[in-house]
Design an enzyme around this catalytic site. Sequence first.
Site, mmCIF file in Angstrom:
data_model
loop_
_atom_site.group_PDB
_atom_site.id
_atom_site.type_symbol
_atom_site.label_atom_id
_atom_site.label_comp_id
_atom_site.label_asym_id
_atom_site.label_seq_id
_atom_site.Cartn_x
_atom_site.Cartn_y
_atom_site.Cartn_z
ATOM 1 N NE ARG A 165 -4.045 -1.862 0.074
ATOM 2 C CZ ARG A 165 -4.007 -2.873 -0.782
ATOM 3 N NH1 ARG A 165 -2.994 -2.980 -1.639
ATOM 4 N NH2 ARG A 165 -4.960 -3.780 -0.803
ATOM 5 C CG HIS A 176 -2.726 0.296 -7.168
ATOM 6 N ND1 HIS A 176 -3.093 1.029 -6.065
ATOM 7 C CD2 HIS A 176 -2.894 -1.008 -6.809
ATOM 8 C CE1 HIS A 176 -3.468 0.216 -5.083
ATOM 9 N NE2 HIS A 176 -3.363 -1.029 -5.513
#
Length: 329
Positions: A244, A292
Amino acid sequence: MMETEQDGRAPGQQHRAPTMQGVLLGTPEVMTPYIAAFAQVAPHIRLALPQDVVDPEAVTLALAWDPGADDFRPYPNLRLVSSIAAGVNGILASESLPGDVPLMRIAGESQAQMMAGFVTWHVLWHHRRFGDYLANQRQRHWQRLPMRDASDVRIGLLGAGKMGSAVARALMALDYDVAIYSRSGRNLPAGAEGFSSTDGLERLAARSDILINLLPLTAETRGILNAELFARMPESAALIHVGRGEHLIEADLLAALQRGRLGGASLDVFAVEPLPQDHPFWHHEKIVITPHDACDSTPNQVAQEVSEAMQRLDDDLLPTSVVDREAGY
């Protein structure tokens, strides 16, 4: 007259589950594709955006991604809340998330294998110095670089969940020396050394020529990729960051690359996404950026897993990928 079974169905006729109403909580452009996917894979679950829900009290499923603080309040009869991916920190942050409703994340095998392939590519990129070869190509410079056996490259994995285990097995199949840091240090793939606790994290970093972050985001892991950790790694080690964005202290990474403490980094997640166009990561010669995109579940895969989870609830069982809210994953 056609013979029927006790419930009125003709012999061999498939039982149709009763229709369930679900709501999509998140930005419409992200959530809308799931309507068609559920219609195809799990037609007994009808999804709608909040503005299209006729009876909020009939909603028993919430499919969510970064919902707002009050998004769950109109739905008092939820039986299940599901993420559309492996991450749930955005859902846990919602103030209206009901505390007594199971929360699940998507954790299918195909997603883990996709992550394993992505990470393996980046391990090879750093190990075999493909960035240097591309730089040489631009200069039309023919040079063979020194070679290291995979068994001499020490891999450190942060995170031992389904994805971490899949990555470890893929890398060990290529003969890399893999060690894993996790909360317990147990239940690891055969052949991988385990580390736990703060001391274990420091020892793992010290033996990691390539460090791979696959941790969930919790209060304990926020900012874990920092100057102190980088200082413990071997000189010119590489970082592969697919956890993350909030795990990484970006200024500390830039400083470590500038000093040569780290030799390179592959970054797939960022504190601010999309990555701002003026961010220094974009132009850094030692950083590989992806948007991502390390792994993702298709809407059809999400529909399948959520449908199975709802069936388990009907059988008085929890979903197999239910989230431990205290742990944060």
